[in-house]
Motif scaffolding. Structure first.
Motif, mmCIF file in Angstrom:
data_model
loop_
_atom_site.group_PDB
_atom_site.id
_atom_site.type_symbol
_atom_site.label_atom_id
_atom_site.label_comp_id
_atom_site.label_asym_id
_atom_site.label_seq_id
_atom_site.Cartn_x
_atom_site.Cartn_y
_atom_site.Cartn_z
ATOM 1 N N ALA A 38 55.796 -45.274 12.794
ATOM 2 C CA ALA A 38 54.338 -45.382 13.073
ATOM 3 C C ALA A 38 54.225 -44.517 14.255
ATOM 4 O O ALA A 38 53.056 -44.975 14.956
ATOM 5 C CB ALA A 38 54.434 -46.939 13.290
ATOM 6 N N ASP A 43 52.111 -40.851 19.563
ATOM 7 C CA ASP A 43 53.210 -41.229 20.290
ATOM 8 C C ASP A 43 53.889 -40.070 21.067
ATOM 9 O O ASP A 43 54.361 -40.345 21.985
ATOM 10 C CB ASP A 43 54.205 -42.068 19.514
ATOM 11 N N ARG A 164 50.861 -47.962 23.345
ATOM 12 C CA ARG A 164 51.982 -47.992 22.266
ATOM 13 C C ARG A 164 52.521 -49.413 21.773
ATOM 14 O O ARG A 164 52.660 -49.780 20.667
ATOM 15 C CB ARG A 164 53.366 -47.499 23.031
ATOM 16 N N ARG A 167 50.854 -51.161 18.736
ATOM 17 C CA ARG A 167 51.373 -50.604 17.600
ATOM 18 C C ARG A 167 52.642 -50.691 17.181
ATOM 19 O O ARG A 167 53.063 -51.103 16.003
ATOM 20 C CB ARG A 167 51.182 -49.008 17.744
ATOM 21 N N GLU A 168 53.785 -50.922 18.267
ATOM 22 C CA GLU A 168 54.803 -51.346 18.154
ATOM 23 C C GLU A 168 55.040 -52.834 17.193
ATOM 24 O O GLU A 168 55.785 -52.945 16.290
ATOM 25 C CB GLU A 168 55.823 -50.984 19.328
ATOM 26 N N ALA A 170 52.562 -54.445 15.630
ATOM 27 C CA ALA A 170 52.213 -54.139 14.297
ATOM 28 C C ALA A 170 53.385 -53.844 13.266
ATOM 29 O O ALA A 170 53.613 -54.348 12.206
ATOM 30 C CB ALA A 170 51.043 -53.430 14.392
ATOM 31 N N MET A 171 53.996 -52.760 13.861
ATOM 32 C CA MET A 171 55.083 -52.037 13.012
ATOM 33 C C MET A 171 56.106 -53.183 12.660
ATOM 34 O O MET A 171 56.667 -53.379 11.600
ATOM 35 C CB MET A 171 55.508 -51.026 13.706
#
Ligand code: SAH
Length: 195
Positions: A38, A43, A164, A167-168, A170-171
């Motif tokens: 992701a 990133d 970050r 997103r982390e 969400a992943m």
């Protein structure tokens, strides 16, 4: 030797220790399978920004003394507190690598066979490795007696973290669903009970 020079040497020792801790995990991670990525270019840019704040600008400062106008005299007490914070950062950094084990990666990735870690330091906060980065950046602030080269690590880390972490998470939610949601509801992000 001046107090300032001692502080700078101790900071370099801390950074060498930081890399020595990470190196074996990085070698091993390179051989492990990736299930979901992701991170992408975005990133990688964030990692470069973090490297500028935490290594490259401080290295230029140590090599050249620039920016000289931002230099200030450092006290022995500031060095002692800085070393203590940096030592705590290194211990935490190592423990989080150990506890994440093969689930760790530099960028945002999940492994084939990824396990959700919720024990050890991960019981108290869901991003203890980022907590250790925060301590490392505070150590840099205290040990480099310069109003730019000291705090720049905190600025770079804040950019990495805030761009970050969403997103982390969400992943992780995509991978672990309800299990991660429940884990989120009972943990803070980086400071236990606070944030
Ligand atoms: N944010 C975490 C981990 C940083 S390493 C921390 O600060 O401690 C980044 C990788 O760790 C992510 O790509 C993700 O795959 C993995 N990860 C993050 N939290 C995890 C957890 N609780 N259990 C297992 N793997 C996790």
């Amino acid at each position: 030797m001046t107090t300032g020079l001692i502080a700078k040497i101790l900071w370099v020792a801390g950074i060498v220790g930081w890399y020595a801790i990470r190196y074996p995990f990085q070698r091993r991670a390179a051989k492990l399978g990736v299930a979901r990525s992701a991170g992408g270019a975005r990133d990688r840019v964030l990692l470069v920004i973090a490297a500028f704040g935490q290594f490259i600008i401080p290295a230029i400062y140590l090599a050249t003394g620039a920016p000289r106008e931002a230099e200030y005299p450092i006290s022995v007490l500031q060095v002692i507190v800085g070393v203590a914070v940096m030592a705590a950062a290194l211990v935490m950094f190592r423990v989080t690598h150990k506890q994440l084990g093969r689930n760790w990666s530099v960028s945002l990735e999940t492994r084939t066979d990824h396990k959700l870690v919720t024990g050890g330091l991960y019981r108290w906060v869901r991003h203890p490795m980022y907590s250790s980065f925060l301590l490392l950046a505070i150590g840099q602030c205290l040990l480099l007696p310069n109003w730019i080269a000291g705090p720049i690590g905190l600025v770079a880390l804040a950019i990495l973290f805030f761009f970050r972490v969403g997103r982390e998470e969400a992943m992780m939610m995509e991978t672990f669903g309800e299990e991660y949601r429940r884990y989120m509801s009972r943990t803070a992000r980086i400071v236990p009970f606070v944030y």
